[in-house]
Design an enzyme around this catalytic site. Structure first.
Site, PDB file in Angstrom:
ATOM      1  CG  ASP A 166      -2.003   1.025   1.149  1.00 26.56           C
ATOM      2  OD1 ASP A 166      -3.038   0.723   0.551  1.00 26.56           O
ATOM      3  OD2 ASP A 166      -1.799   2.135   1.674  1.00 26.56           O
TER       4      ASP A 166
ATOM      5  CG  ASN B  27      -4.068  11.376  -5.599  1.00 25.78           C
ATOM      6  OD1 ASN B  27      -3.333  11.489  -6.582  1.00 25.78           O
ATOM      7  ND2 ASN B  27      -4.777  10.295  -5.361  1.00 25.78           N
TER       8      ASN B  27
ATOM      9  CG  ASP C  59      -4.040   8.852 -12.604  1.00 25.25           C
ATOM     10  OD1 ASP C  59      -4.471   8.401 -11.519  1.00 25.25           O
ATOM     11  OD2 ASP C  59      -4.769   9.381 -13.467  1.00 25.25           O
TER      12      ASP C  59
ATOM     13  CG  ASP D  48      -3.444   3.713  -1.896  1.00 24.14           C
ATOM     14  OD1 ASP D  48      -4.487   3.063  -1.707  1.00 24.14           O
ATOM     15  OD2 ASP D  48      -2.836   4.306  -0.988  1.00 24.14           O
TER      16      ASP D  48
END
Length: 305
Positions: free
Chosen positions: A176, A184, A193, A220
């Protein structure tokens, strides 16, 4: 035949050795070819770790006839998608409806007309390849180009069954990205991305064996299946991924772990004598991932089944 031979594989099933030899001569230059003299042997080959891409199946055989073999092939999830072409010397009285109802896609007649046989086999192999491409697209995460969760779940079931047959361990890894929401928020979803793509490439780059399987598990989170891999080997590989990612130095100004993007990793290893299920194995890997996060992130933790 070399283990690296990636040619399509044809299985010829006929109780007549002369017929087998004739068909093998037609295809051996272009394809890998296997043969079975009866239905029982054909079913074993079809369900093996090296299944055929297409089966040429004689109808009239002692014991289990071609209809029975085809019916069993199509009732088994492991073999149901292998195309079957019936081979018969009695086309004028063949019950074609019965043949197609059992799952066959075509039939060829004896005596063989080589160009026709080759053309029909080539056509059905091309159709199978196109179908595989469509199915593969449905199992691939478009952003990272890794297999997706659906693909991972199916592969996990296959690998655990393989491990139970072989007696070898299966290791599972869940990863993770640490504080990805903050990433983000700081850099925007476009950069987010790209971060996901770079982490995916890092994981893929570190996998060592041909059978290792990495996937985007969701959001993620990533996952990897590591057949024939012991616990210590799995942990070593996890640390390799963490070091590879650290070497990329992807900036992450708002991470509480460090200045660059990091991942937390949970690992677990199952042996065939553990009595585990895939669900139980994944739950153990998830517990390990949680422990890695609780332990400060950017680390590797393990959890027993």
């Amino acid at each position: 035949m070399s283990e690296t031979d990636n040619r399509r594989k044809i299985l010829i099933v006929d109780d007549n050795k002369q017929n087998i030899e004739m068909l093998m001569d037609l295809f051996k230059a272009e394809y890998r070819v296997a043969a079975a003299l009866n239905g029982e042997r054909a079913l074993k080959i079809a369900a093996s770790d090296s299944p055929p891409d297409i089966i040429l199946l004689d109808i009239l055989m002692p014991g289990m006839d071609g209809y029975g073999v085809c019916r069993l092939l199509k009732s088994d999830e492991q073999t149901m998608n292998i195309p079957v072409i019936f081979v018969t010397a009695v086309s004028e009285v063949m019950d074609s409806t019965r043949g197609f109802e059992t799952g066959a896609i075509d039939y060829i007649t004896k005596p063989f007309h080589p160009p026709t046989v080759q053309a029909r086999v080539r056509l059905h192999l091309e159709l199978k390849h196109k179908q595989e491409l469509l199915e593969e697209y449905a199992f691939v995460d478009s952003l990272t180009e890794l297999p997706n969760r659906r693909s991972f779940d199916q592969q996990a079931e296959k690998e655990w069954k393989r491990a139970q047959r072989s007696g070898h361990p299966l290791s599972v890894m869940l990863l993770d990205i640490d504080h990805f929401k903050e990433y983000n928020d700081t850099y925007g979803h476009g950069q987010g991305d790209e971060c996901l793509r770079r982490v995916a490439r890092s994981i893929q780059r570190c996998l060592r064996r041909a059978g290792d399987f990495a996937a985007r598990y969701g959001g993620d989170e990533f996952a990897a299946l590591l057949p024939y891999t012991k616990e210590e080997e799995c942990k070593d590989l996890a640390w390799t991924i963490l070091r590879d990612l650290a070497g990329q130095g992807i900036p992450h100004a708002n991470s509480c772990v460090g200045d660059c993007v990091t991942v937390s990793c949970g690992v677990t290893t199952a042996t065939p004598d553990s009595g585990a299920t895939v669900d139980r194995i994944l739950r153990a890997a998830d517990r390990a991932l949680y422990a890695a996060k609780q332990g400060g992130r950017n680390t590797v933790a393990e959890s027993p089944l």
